[in-house]
Design an enzyme around this catalytic site. Structure first.
Site, PDB file in Angstrom:
ATOM      1  CG  ASP A  18     -85.180 148.863   4.324  1.00 41.90           C
ATOM      2  OD1 ASP A  18     -86.180 148.350   4.863  1.00 41.90           O
ATOM      3  OD2 ASP A  18     -84.137 148.223   4.069  1.00 41.90           O
ATOM      4  CG  ASP A  20     -83.779 144.504   9.075  1.00 41.25           C
ATOM      5  OD1 ASP A  20     -82.984 144.462  10.023  1.00 41.25           O
ATOM      6  OD2 ASP A  20     -85.005 144.331   9.197  1.00 41.25           O
TER       7      ASP A  20
END
Length: 222
Positions: A18, A20
């Site tokens: 991922d 953020d």
């Protein structure tokens, strides 16, 4: 969040990352933009912030404004994406992210993010991080996290069985997506621990990558 108390070793054939909250700390921007959005719609900012992390914007809007037409959410999300892409003030790497990505050179890994191409490029550049060669962005999927589509697509593009992938995530939606994909999940940062990832670390300084002779990736965590 309580980090993993004892050192843990995981083995994988590929890593799915991922962005953020996992590689990039963009919380300052997310707070600014989504709290303004909450105010415009008469919603409590604290409650909105509990929903938006990890999801595509239109998926968050669908939860926060049930009954609003999908087309309106998509148009509103496009405006927010433009705001977020233009605002990189305070965007920095998660501690250890640069060294972590450097250790993955030549090893199978992919970025799997709810951001679109423009936003993911802007934030990775702002944090001084290289973009992985394989990227699954908002444009690549039909369903937002917590749906597992993005992680399954990342595994497929790398040619690796989902069960042989390790996901790095920070949000409840992302951790649920990785779990639904049948993958081991490493939770990163303060949001992750409450969502019961398989392993939790405060940041990426606690992760060391080792390439094995048989093509596997060994992760030393903790």
């Amino acid at each position: 969040m309580t980090a993993t108390a004892t050192p843990t070793v995981l083995t994988a054939r590929a890593l799915l990352l991922d962005m953020d909250g996992t590689l990039v700390n963009s919380d300052a921007v997310v707070e600014r933009i989504w709290r303004r959005w909450a105010e415009r719609h008469g919603l409590d900012g604290d409650e909105v912030m509990k929903v938006v992390h990890g999801r595509q914007g239109h998926a968050s809007m669908a939860l926060l404004l049930p009954g609003r037409p999908v087309e309106q959410n998509l148009a509103d999300n496009a405006r927010l994406l433009a705001e977020e892409t233009a605002d990189t003030d305070g965007v920095v790497e998660i501690p250890g992210a640069s060294a972590f990505l450097a250790s993955l050179r030549g090893l199978p890994h992919a970025l799997v993010t709810s951001a679109d191409v423009a936003l993911s490029t802007a934030r990775m550049n702002a944090a001084g991080l290289p973009l992985p060669e394989v990227r699954v962005t908002a444009e690549s999927v039909g369903a937002s996290k917590p749906d597992p589509e993005g992680f399954l697509k990342g595994a497929a593009e790398l040619g690796v069985d989902p069960a042989d992938c390790v996901v790095f995530e920070d949000s409840g939606a992302g951790i649920a997506a990785g779990r639904s994909a049948g993958m081991t999940v490493v939770g990163v940062g303060p949001r992750a621990g409450v969502h019961a990832p398989d392993v939790a670390v405060p940041d990426l300084t606690r992760v060391r990558v080792e390439a094995t002779g048989d093509g596997a990736i060994r992760l030393h965590i903790g």
